[in-house]
Design a protein around this motif. Structure first.
Motif: not given
Lengths: 204, 196
Positions: A157-179
């Motif tokens: 629902t945070a996208m409703n008030s944000a001006a797209l495109p917004d870098a915070t929503f496009s961030k990739h989420h992964s369970s893998k941890q980098s070094a």
């Protein structure tokens, strides 16, 4: 190929109708009476008319039924009004009239006494509703417990008030941890537990 | 089994066409193409059926910054054939990307849509932009930002000195180690003509 594919709809309907097992029957879903088991039995058959001929062969079974069983039937079912109507040189018919205003009739030509009794009992126990073929064996007023899906169902629902495109929503989420993240996490754990990190040559 | 007014409006919403936007900065072109193709077909919806027209619009920006694995820019080749004499051509990926920065993204999505009759309809709903300048008539439709397929790596010159000092020293540099972001390499000079 044309821009939009042409579809022959009549052929589809015709083929679908051909595959129906009883096309002359109405098709419907089962319905429940909501006062199930509460209340009393009311015989839905109100009138029963025997139409038969006194002399011809096809009415023989009906004449036997009237002679031997009809009085007992009328005595056992006092709510049913029975009419006996001789018609010369016509085929025998049973016509039942029901509380909902509908009628149901049976041609009892060339039947013996027992078969006529079975048809009389069938008309007596019917509800008067039309006989339909069930589309499905079950029906429900609440088809989905979880509700209908729609495109906004699990959207942030945070996208409703944000001006797209917004870098915070496009961030990739992964369970893998980098070094790098692993090293920074070890540093943070050491800072919390106040441990001195020393290189002893062991693998991380 | 009646339907309430709210449910009826909800059902219209189910089949409404959505607009998604995604940033192609540093994204693997194959994996991003597969994800975009899935949204163009509508395969991410639980109501999906290949004969149902439930595909969405997708806007991809920063197509110029798209990424490929290894040396694919050099070694991946695309074959074009217009079926005229001498019109067959093999072009490497970097050549196509220099000519049109959106063409490789288009080819990747078009390939991921599969070989079928409806992919021409689906690819019409793809909007590609080389940079992050998107016209407002496109942007006003967008209602959802898609998650990227991988995290964007940072170049070493994008890391600040303060952040570098906070990172623990895992090993010691050699005495003569040359740090490339402090002393960048001078590109080699243009080849000169040989004197006869």
């Amino acid at each position: 190929m044309p821009a939009r594919a042409r579809v022959d709809r009549i052929k589809v309907l015709y083929n679908a109708a051909k595959s129906l097992p009883y096309p002359w029957l109405l098709r419907d879903y089962p319905k429940t009476v909501l006062h199930n088991g509460v209340g009393r039995f009311v015989c839905q058959l109100q009138r029963l008319t025997f139409t038969f001929c006194k002399s011809t062969e096809p009415s023989f079974g009906v004449r036997q039924f009237i002679e031997h069983d009809l009085l007992d039937f009328a005595r056992e079912n006092p709510v049913v009004v029975v009419y006996v109507q001789p018609v010369r040189h016509k085929l025998p018919m049973l016509v039942g009239e029901y509380l909902n205003g509908r009628t149901a009739s049976t041609l009892v030509k060339n039947m013996d006494r027992d078969e006529v009794a079975r048809h009389v009992n069938y008309l007596r126990t019917r509800s008067g509703q039309r006989i339909v073929q069930f589309e499905r064996d079950e029906a429900t007023n609440n088809p989905s417990v979880q509700g209908m899906w729609h495109p906004m169902l699990h959207q942030d629902t945070a996208m409703n008030s944000a001006a797209l495109p917004d870098a915070t929503f496009s961030k990739h989420h992964s369970s893998k941890q980098s070094a790098t993240e692993r090293v920074l996490q070890m540093l943070e754990e050491a800072r919390v537990t106040n441990v001195q990190l020393v290189d002893d040559g062991s693998p991380i | 089994m009646g339907m309430t007014r709210l449910q009826r409006v909800q059902q219209w919403l189910v089949f409404a066409r959505q607009w998604h936007i995604v940033d192609a900065q540093g994204q693997d072109i194959d994996r991003l193409g597969e994800k975009v193709a899935r949204f163009l077909k509508g395969a991410h919806k639980p109501i999906y059926h290949p004969e149902t027209d439930c595909g969405d619009h997708v806007v991809v920006y920063n197509c110029r910054q798209v990424a490929m694995k290894g040396f694919e820019w050099k070694h991946r080749e695309y074959f074009f054939n217009r079926e005229y004499p001498r019109s067959k051509n093999l072009l490497s990926a970097w050549e196509i990307h220099e000519f049109d920065p959106c063409r490789l993204m288009f080819l990747s999505v078009y390939q991921s849509l599969g070989r079928n009759l409806v992919r021409r309809r689906h690819i019409e709903r793809l909007h590609l932009f080389a940079d992050d300048e998107i016209p407002p008539r496109i942007l006003q439709n967008v209602s959802n930002q898609m998650e990227q397929v991988q995290s964007v790596p940072r170049r070493s010159d994008q890391i600040s000195a303060e952040e570098r000092s906070r990172f623990p020293a895992i090993f010691d540099w050699k005495e003569d180690h040359l740090v490339d972001w402090e002393a960048p390499r001078v590109p080699p000079a243009e080849p000169t003509e040989k004197k006869k």
